[in-house]
Scaffold this active site. Structure first.
Site, short mmCIF file in Angstrom:
data_model
loop_
_atom_site.label_atom_id
_atom_site.label_comp_id
_atom_site.label_asym_id
_atom_site.label_seq_id
_atom_site.Cartn_x
_atom_site.Cartn_y
_atom_site.Cartn_z
N ARG A 71 0.83 -1.20 0.00
CA ARG A 71 0.00 0.00 0.00
C ARG A 71 0.87 1.25 0.00
O ARG A 71 0.52 2.26 -0.59
CB ARG A 71 -0.93 -0.03 1.21
N ASP A 105 -9.62 -4.63 8.57
CA ASP A 105 -8.62 -5.52 9.18
C ASP A 105 -9.18 -6.12 10.47
O ASP A 105 -8.98 -7.31 10.75
CB ASP A 105 -7.34 -4.74 9.49
N ARG A 118 -11.55 -8.79 9.63
CA ARG A 118 -10.83 -10.00 9.21
C ARG A 118 -10.32 -10.77 10.42
O ARG A 118 -10.36 -12.01 10.45
CB ARG A 118 -9.67 -9.61 8.29
N HIS A 125 -3.13 0.75 8.28
CA HIS A 125 -3.82 -0.24 7.46
C HIS A 125 -2.78 -0.75 6.47
O HIS A 125 -2.67 -0.29 5.35
CB HIS A 125 -5.00 0.41 6.72
#
Length: 311
Positions: free
Chosen positions: A88, A148, A151, A175
């Site tokens: 990212r 997240d 998850r 993140h």
């Protein structure tokens, strides 16, 4: 501001799926889609609108920045996609330039909205959006580690054989690769994990917590390798954040917002538990962290601060 009006800037897979999810959710009665490719925005609006007879009425259409003038919530997904093998953070220079063109266009027509940044790297781009917009910090939010955290809860519930909605645990920080799982306060229905396991809970799958954390952290990479992009789960996560804002829920979500000295960190946006309501982030919650978790959080913040300085 029109509380029932939302805009989505960027009509790629993520933006289009978010728009679709918001229409199904019935949160708004007007949704504006904006994309550098106007025909793409028009096509997505047409496609989604053909399903409206099956859901609550909503006016969804492709528009211009001038259409943002009374939008209550503006969701920004525009940016380069994360490719296979790309982190990212690798996206930052591409997407920072895109934000430098987008944010001034937004503020030209609307200075009172709430900005919800979804494009990656979300924490850096939320910090950039905050600086470029000049908005109060509470009205510039990133999707942070909301996905997240979901998850992690999903994985823990799967391993323990219980409903994921009864698992309470957080992923905080960036993140991205420096995020961390807060195991010290993880619990099931209010019972600390260690105590729950000691009382006979099915915790065999939690023996290797580092492996679970790695699976959560690398989820996006795994999905991108298999299908090219992630967009379903983030769309549901964004809808959840929008619900908390529009309905003034005062819900606690791990959105990305400006750190103001919490845990000794300031000047950078991070995914942390925060109370989210009609005005955006009302207050960040300083959850208990052990010494190791605090150190990892500061390292995560430093990683992002170093990148932000380069930008």
């Amino acid at each position: 501001m029109n509380r029932q009006k939302c805009a989505v800037i960027g009509c790629g897979a993520v933006g289009a799926t978010i728009a679709f999810q918001l229409v199904n959710g019935g949160l708004f009665n007007e949704i504006v889609l904006i994309d550098v490719n106007k025909k793409k925005a028009e096509g997505e609006a047409m496609d989604i609108s053909h399903g409206i007879p099956f859901v609550q009425p909503v006016d969804i259409y492709a528009g211009e920045y001038s259409d943002l003038k009374d939008a209550y919530l503006i969701i920004i997904t525009a940016g380069a996609n994360q490719g296979p093998g790309e982190t990212r953070i690798d996206l930052i220079h591409k997407n920072a330039k895109i934000f430098q063109s987008i944010i001034p266009e937004i503020t030209k027509y609307n200075k009172d909205c709430i900005l919800l940044v979804v494009a990656n790297p979300v924490d850096i781009l939320t910090s950039i959006a905050l600086k470029l917009s000049g908005f109060p910090a509470e009205r510039v939010i990133g999707s942070g580690t909301v996905l997240d955290t979901a998850r992690l809860k999903y994985k823990m519930g799967e391993q323990m054989g219980i409903d994921t909605r009864n698992v309470h645990a957080f992923i905080i920080g960036e993140h991205g690769d420096s995020e961390l799982a807060v195991w010290s306060s993880a619990n099931v229905a209010g019972i600390p994990i260690e105590e729950y396991c000691a009382k006979g809970g099915n915790c065999g799958g939690l023996d290797n917590r580092e492996e679970i954390y790695e699976e959560v952290k690398n989820s996006a990479y795994e999905i991108i390798e298999r299908k090219g992009a992630t967009y379903y789960a983030i769309a549901v996560a964004v809808e959840r954040i929008a619900q908390a804002i529009v309905r003034d829920e005062h819900s606690i979500l791990t959105v990305s917002s400006l750190m103001k000295g919490q845990y000794g960190i300031e000047g950078i946006c991070l995914g942390m538990p925060a109370i989210v309501g009609e005005k955006g982030v009302e207050r960040m919650i300083e959850i208990p962290l052990n010494e190791e978790e605090q150190q990892k959080l500061r390292q995560s913040a430093q990683t992002l601060s170093d990148v932000l300085k380069e930008v």
